[in-house]
Design an enzyme around this catalytic site. Structure first.
Site, PDB file in Angstrom:
ATOM      1  N   CYS A 191      17.719  20.101  -9.960  1.00 44.52           N
ATOM      2  CA  CYS A 191      18.082  20.055 -11.387  1.00 44.52           C
ATOM      3  C   CYS A 191      17.023  20.650 -12.314  1.00 44.52           C
ATOM      4  CB  CYS A 191      18.391  18.620 -11.813  1.00 44.52           C
ATOM      5  SG  CYS A 191      16.919  17.611 -12.079  1.00 44.52           S
TER       6      CYS A 191
ATOM      7  N   ASN B 261       0.832  -1.201   0.000  1.00 41.05           N
ATOM      8  CA  ASN B 261       0.000   0.000   0.000  1.00 41.05           C
ATOM      9  C   ASN B 261       0.868   1.254   0.000  1.00 41.05           C
ATOM     10  OD1 ASN B 261      -2.083  -1.780   0.109  1.00 41.05           O
ATOM     11  ND2 ASN B 261      -2.505  -1.504   2.285  1.00 41.05           N
TER      12      ASN B 261
ATOM     13  N   CYS C 170      12.368  13.709  -7.894  1.00 38.94           N
ATOM     14  CA  CYS C 170      12.571  14.214  -9.252  1.00 38.94           C
ATOM     15  C   CYS C 170      12.577  13.058 -10.253  1.00 38.94           C
ATOM     16  CB  CYS C 170      13.891  14.978  -9.328  1.00 38.94           C
ATOM     17  SG  CYS C 170      14.236  15.581 -10.977  1.00 38.94           S
TER      18      CYS C 170
ATOM     19  N   THR D 208      -4.565  -9.048   0.309  1.00 35.42           N
ATOM     20  CA  THR D 208      -3.899  -8.935  -0.997  1.00 35.42           C
ATOM     21  C   THR D 208      -4.353 -10.081  -1.895  1.00 35.42           C
ATOM     22  OG1 THR D 208      -1.782  -8.959  -2.177  1.00 35.42           O
ATOM     23  CG2 THR D 208      -1.799 -10.009  -0.016  1.00 35.42           C
TER      24      THR D 208
ATOM     25  N   HIS E  89       5.915  -0.599  -2.611  1.00 30.26           N
ATOM     26  CA  HIS E  89       5.461   0.157  -3.787  1.00 30.26           C
ATOM     27  C   HIS E  89       5.561   1.663  -3.589  1.00 30.26           C
ATOM     28  CE1 HIS E  89       2.915  -3.500  -5.350  1.00 30.26           C
ATOM     29  NE2 HIS E  89       4.211  -3.728  -5.310  1.00 30.26           N
TER      30      HIS E  89
HETATM   31  N1  APR Z   1     -10.124  -7.406   4.425  1.00 30.36           N
HETATM   32  C1  APR Z   1      -9.205  -8.231   3.834  1.00 30.36           C
HETATM   33  N2  APR Z   1      -9.086  -8.373   2.519  1.00 30.36           N
HETATM   34  C2  APR Z   1      -9.924  -7.670   1.725  1.00 30.36           C
HETATM   35  C3  APR Z   1     -10.899  -6.798   2.264  1.00 30.36           C
HETATM   36  C4  APR Z   1     -10.982  -6.683   3.669  1.00 30.36           C
HETATM   37  N3  APR Z   1     -11.856  -5.874   4.269  1.00 30.36           N
HETATM   38  N4  APR Z   1     -11.563  -6.223   1.217  1.00 30.36           N
HETATM   39  C5  APR Z   1     -11.027  -6.713   0.101  1.00 30.36           C
HETATM   40  N5  APR Z   1     -10.035  -7.598   0.401  1.00 30.36           N
HETATM   41  C6  APR Z   1      -9.170  -8.352  -0.509  1.00 30.36           C
HETATM   42  C7  APR Z   1      -9.781  -8.692  -1.845  1.00 30.36           C
HETATM   43  O1  APR Z   1     -10.531  -9.896  -1.761  1.00 30.36           O
HETATM   44  C8  APR Z   1      -8.532  -8.840  -2.715  1.00 30.36           C
HETATM   45  O2  APR Z   1      -8.041 -10.183  -2.663  1.00 30.36           O
HETATM   46  O3  APR Z   1      -8.074  -7.521  -0.819  1.00 30.36           O
HETATM   47  C9  APR Z   1      -7.510  -7.932  -2.048  1.00 30.36           C
HETATM   48  C10 APR Z   1      -7.167  -6.682  -2.842  1.00 30.36           C
HETATM   49  O4  APR Z   1      -6.540  -7.091  -4.010  1.00 30.36           O
HETATM   50  P1  APR Z   1      -5.899  -6.027  -5.048  1.00 30.36           P
HETATM   51  O5  APR Z   1      -6.884  -4.932  -5.318  1.00 30.36           O
HETATM   52  O6  APR Z   1      -5.366  -6.824  -6.188  1.00 30.36           O
HETATM   53  O7  APR Z   1      -4.744  -5.356  -4.189  1.00 30.36           O
HETATM   54  P2  APR Z   1      -3.265  -5.813  -3.923  1.00 30.36           P
HETATM   55  O8  APR Z   1      -3.150  -7.281  -3.753  1.00 30.36           O
HETATM   56  O9  APR Z   1      -2.767  -4.923  -2.838  1.00 30.36           O
HETATM   57  O10 APR Z   1      -2.567  -5.387  -5.278  1.00 30.36           O
HETATM   58  C11 APR Z   1      -1.185  -5.299  -5.353  1.00 30.36           C
HETATM   59  O11 APR Z   1      -1.376  -4.181  -7.491  1.00 30.36           O
HETATM   60  O12 APR Z   1      -3.003  -2.679  -8.132  1.00 30.36           O
HETATM   61  C12 APR Z   1      -1.635  -2.861  -7.965  1.00 30.36           C
HETATM   62  O13 APR Z   1       0.153  -1.505  -7.237  1.00 30.36           O
HETATM   63  C13 APR Z   1      -1.155  -1.903  -6.908  1.00 30.36           C
HETATM   64  O14 APR Z   1      -0.165  -2.323  -4.749  1.00 30.36           O
HETATM   65  C14 APR Z   1      -1.122  -2.775  -5.652  1.00 30.36           C
HETATM   66  C15 APR Z   1      -0.770  -4.139  -6.201  1.00 30.36           C
END
Ligand code: APR
Length: 253
Positions: free
Chosen positions: A152, A104, A129, A190, A121
């Site tokens: 720069c 995040n 810059c 995630t 990230h």
């Molecule tokens: N508690 C736990 N998990 C949750 C909740 C919650 N309240 N709400 C949603 N989720 C889960 C979803 O089911 C999903 O599996 O969080 C996950 C979010 O997935 P992504 O949107 O793919 O996020 P992330 O895994 O952090 O993505 C990684 O990808 O979009 C790019 O750079 C961005 O850092 C990000 C990276």
């Protein structure tokens, strides 16, 4: 409803000394922070986020990319950490070695009080810059946008990892190192698809760690994890803390 946490999970967490937690967008969902794609509303709905989050997009339309991050920064500034963020602070304070690895960019873990943290990230609050990499101490939103580097004269950009860019080497190296030595690995909120973060729970598992996933939805990790705690991070994590620390229902850390 209080989620059922298998006693095996509590036993493992009570005996561990080295813990890593990997977090993703799901942890901030309960703070009202939309995921990358969900942020595409109103004026921004016409843009593909992949078209906004690349170095090429910044070179092509720097003002548009800058404004998109300003919009996202405003949403984040108005949000507050949720019980999942605070439970992770409790865990950091409890374990001799606890590392939070986050994908995040919103800085909510830091605002909640987490300190032993690796931001894989980047962080939307920082700018650097585009040309020389110098970090800006501050910038003027009223002047030319994107603002210019005081060193720069290059354009300032958010200090986040865009598509096609590598992750910060130090953070990635440390994340791999701690993961290889860990006893418990928590993967929270995630989708476990974006590399290289997605490989961390698998590395932990191979190194003998007990892997716990917290997510309301099944992911590719769910079948590999030793335990998938299905539910919201803001509900499951505080309950996990309560059970592991042996607190009564009304007691707080
Ligand atoms: N508690 C736990 N998990 C949750 C909740 C919650 N309240 N709400 C949603 N989720 C889960 C979803 O089911 C999903 O599996 O969080 C996950 C979010 O997935 P992504 O949107 O793919 O996020 P992330 O895994 O952090 O993505 C990684 O990808 O979009 C790019 O750079 C961005 O850092 C990000 C990276």
């Amino acid at each position: 409803m209080i989620p059922a946490i298998p006693s095996e999970v509590v036993t493992h967490m009570r005996s561990a000394e080295r813990v890593v937690a990997l977090t993703g967008a799901g942890v901030s969902a309960e703070s009202g922070i939309p995921t990358f794609r969900q942020a595409q509303t109103g004026l921004w709905a016409q843009y593909d986020p992949i078209e906004l989050a690349t170095p090429q997009a910044f070179l092509r339309t720097p003002r548009l990319v800058w404004d998109w991050y300003t919009y996202r920064r405003q949403i984040i500034a108005a949000a507050e950490p949720n019980p999942a963020h605070y439970a992770l602070v409790d865990l950091e304070q409890h374990y001799p070695t606890f590392t939070l690895v986050t994908q995040n960019i919103d800085g909510l873990h830091w605002r909640a009080g987490s300190r032993d943290m690796l931001e894989l990230h980047g962080n939307i609050e920082r700018t650097r810059c585009f040309e020389c990499g110098t970090y800006a101490q501050g910038w003027d939103e009223e002047g030319e946008l994107p603002p210019r580097c005081g060193h720069c004269g290059g354009l300032l950009r958010p200090d986040v990892v865009w598509f096609g860019e590598g992750l910060p080497e130090r953070e990635l190296h440390l994340a791999y190192t701690v993961t290889q030595q860990v006893q418990i690995f928590l993967s929270i909120g995630t989708s476990a698809v974006v590399q290289p973060a997605a490989s961390l729970p698998l590395i932990a598992k191979r190194a003998g760690a007990y892997v716990i996933e917290i997510n309301p939805e099944e992911t590719s990790l769910s079948v590999v994890a030793d335990c998938w705690l299905q539910g919201q991070a803001g509900v499951i994590l505080p309950e996990l803390v309560r059970q592991v620390f042996n607190l009564s229902e009304n007691q707080e850390e």
